[in-house]
Design an enzyme around this catalytic site. Structure first.
Site, PDB file in Angstrom:
ATOM      1  N   GLY A  99       0.834  -1.191   0.000  1.00  0.00           N
ATOM      2  CA  GLY A  99       0.000   0.000   0.000  1.00  0.00           C
ATOM      3  C   GLY A  99       0.869   1.241   0.000  1.00  0.00           C
ATOM      4  O   GLY A  99       2.025   1.208   0.424  1.00  0.00           O
TER       5      GLY A  99
ATOM      6  N   HIS B 140      -2.674   7.084   7.027  1.00  0.00           N
ATOM      7  CA  HIS B 140      -1.688   7.987   6.409  1.00  0.00           C
ATOM      8  C   HIS B 140      -2.374   9.229   5.847  1.00  0.00           C
ATOM      9  O   HIS B 140      -1.910  10.357   6.061  1.00  0.00           O
ATOM     10  CB  HIS B 140      -0.948   7.292   5.261  1.00  0.00           C
ATOM     11  CG  HIS B 140       0.233   6.501   5.683  1.00  0.00           C
ATOM     12  ND1 HIS B 140       1.301   7.038   6.356  1.00  0.00           N
ATOM     13  CD2 HIS B 140       0.533   5.195   5.500  1.00  0.00           C
ATOM     14  CE1 HIS B 140       2.204   6.102   6.581  1.00  0.00           C
ATOM     15  NE2 HIS B 140       1.757   4.971   6.080  1.00  0.00           N
TER      16      HIS B 140
ATOM     17  N   CYS C 128       5.823  -0.371   7.755  1.00  0.00           N
ATOM     18  CA  CYS C 128       5.419   0.781   6.955  1.00  0.00           C
ATOM     19  C   CYS C 128       6.592   1.232   6.088  1.00  0.00           C
ATOM     20  O   CYS C 128       7.726   1.300   6.568  1.00  0.00           O
ATOM     21  CB  CYS C 128       4.987   1.914   7.887  1.00  0.00           C
ATOM     22  SG  CYS C 128       4.504   3.419   7.033  1.00  0.00           S
ATOM     23  N   LEU C 129       6.297   1.555   4.848  1.00  0.00           N
ATOM     24  CA  LEU C 129       7.347   2.038   3.944  1.00  0.00           C
ATOM     25  C   LEU C 129       7.970   3.344   4.439  1.00  0.00           C
ATOM     26  O   LEU C 129       9.111   3.648   4.116  1.00  0.00           O
ATOM     27  CB  LEU C 129       6.780   2.238   2.535  1.00  0.00           C
ATOM     28  CG  LEU C 129       6.294   0.969   1.830  1.00  0.00           C
ATOM     29  CD1 LEU C 129       5.647   1.319   0.497  1.00  0.00           C
ATOM     30  CD2 LEU C 129       7.430  -0.018   1.646  1.00  0.00           C
TER      31      LEU C 129
ATOM     32  N   GLN D 123       2.888   9.894   1.346  1.00  0.00           N
ATOM     33  CA  GLN D 123       4.149   9.167   1.525  1.00  0.00           C
ATOM     34  C   GLN D 123       5.144   9.483   0.409  1.00  0.00           C
ATOM     35  O   GLN D 123       6.323   9.169   0.539  1.00  0.00           O
ATOM     36  CB  GLN D 123       3.899   7.660   1.572  1.00  0.00           C
ATOM     37  CG  GLN D 123       3.241   7.201   2.858  1.00  0.00           C
ATOM     38  CD  GLN D 123       3.086   5.705   2.869  1.00  0.00           C
ATOM     39  OE1 GLN D 123       2.137   5.166   2.312  1.00  0.00           O
ATOM     40  NE2 GLN D 123       4.050   5.028   3.484  1.00  0.00           N
TER      41      GLN D 123
ATOM     42  N   HIS E 118      -4.582   1.179   7.290  1.00  0.00           N
ATOM     43  CA  HIS E 118      -3.232   1.741   7.335  1.00  0.00           C
ATOM     44  C   HIS E 118      -3.113   2.933   6.372  1.00  0.00           C
ATOM     45  O   HIS E 118      -2.609   3.997   6.747  1.00  0.00           O
ATOM     46  CB  HIS E 118      -2.230   0.640   6.979  1.00  0.00           C
ATOM     47  CG  HIS E 118      -0.800   1.049   7.054  1.00  0.00           C
ATOM     48  ND1 HIS E 118       0.048   0.586   8.042  1.00  0.00           N
ATOM     49  CD2 HIS E 118      -0.041   1.866   6.273  1.00  0.00           C
ATOM     50  CE1 HIS E 118       1.260   1.108   7.850  1.00  0.00           C
ATOM     51  NE2 HIS E 118       1.215   1.893   6.777  1.00  0.00           N
ATOM     52  N   GLU E 119      -3.583   2.758   5.135  1.00  0.00           N
ATOM     53  CA  GLU E 119      -3.437   3.836   4.145  1.00  0.00           C
ATOM     54  C   GLU E 119      -4.325   5.027   4.470  1.00  0.00           C
ATOM     55  O   GLU E 119      -3.909   6.181   4.301  1.00  0.00           O
ATOM     56  CB  GLU E 119      -3.708   3.307   2.727  1.00  0.00           C
ATOM     57  CG  GLU E 119      -2.742   2.220   2.279  1.00  0.00           C
ATOM     58  CD  GLU E 119      -1.276   2.496   2.568  1.00  0.00           C
ATOM     59  OE1 GLU E 119      -0.822   3.658   2.449  1.00  0.00           O
ATOM     60  OE2 GLU E 119      -0.562   1.553   2.933  1.00  0.00           O
TER      61      GLU E 119
END
Length: 166
Positions: A46, A136, A90-91, A51, A132-133
């Site tokens: 994702g 963000h 997480c990225l 991000q 999660h997204e």
């Protein structure tokens, strides 16, 4: 297609809420394709626009099912249920994984690239990646989902790492 650098913990753009997308034009289509490419290159499941430094309410994800990559524009969580703890990364906080408790089920509505309203609902990876997204897009990080003591330790570890103590 362009692969964007992913913003990491400490970058203020990650803490800013994103702005809704009003017109789904060719720029949004290109952004979505670039985000999918960036997500796979990372590799991740994702990616939210902030991000990559773009403060717009769009995210992409691949729940590793037969549907492949999907785009959600202006998503909102309609319903959650249950509770499930799982290791999550997480990225934007690369190399770190924590046990995160989230609702086990999530139902989300959004727009697709054609401007049609879509709903995604599920448990497991699908439910988790949607939450999660959207977190963000609201200016949050998975660190916010940690209990207070675990969050304090995670922040100390990240600070020490940034200072070269780890």
């Amino acid at each position: 297609m362009a692969i964007y650098p992913i913003r990491t913990f400490g970058d203020p753009v990650l803490r800013m809420g994103t702005k809704p997308i009003k017109d789904i034009d060719s720029t949004v289509h290109t952004l979505a394709q670039d985000m999918i490419e960036t997500m796979y290159n990372a590799p991740g499941v994702g990616l939210a626009a902030n991000q990559i430094g773009i403060s717009r309410r769009i995210a992409v994800f691949d729940a590793q099912d037969e549907l492949g990559p999907r785009v959600i524009i202006n998503p909102e969580i309609l319903e959650t249920a249950g509770e499930f703890e799982q290791e999550e990364g997480c990225l934007s906080v690369p190399g770190h994984w924590w046990e995160i408790t989230r609702p086990a089920y999530a139902r989300v509505k959004a727009l697709d690239l054609d401007g049609n309203e879509v709903e995604y609902a599920g448990e497991g990876l699908l439910g988790r990646v949607l939450q999660h997204e959207i977190q963000h897009l609201d200016g949050g990080l998975l660190l916010d989902a940690l209990p207070k003591r675990a969050r304090k330790k995670a922040l100390k570890d990240l600070r020490d790492e940034a200072l070269g103590f780890r």
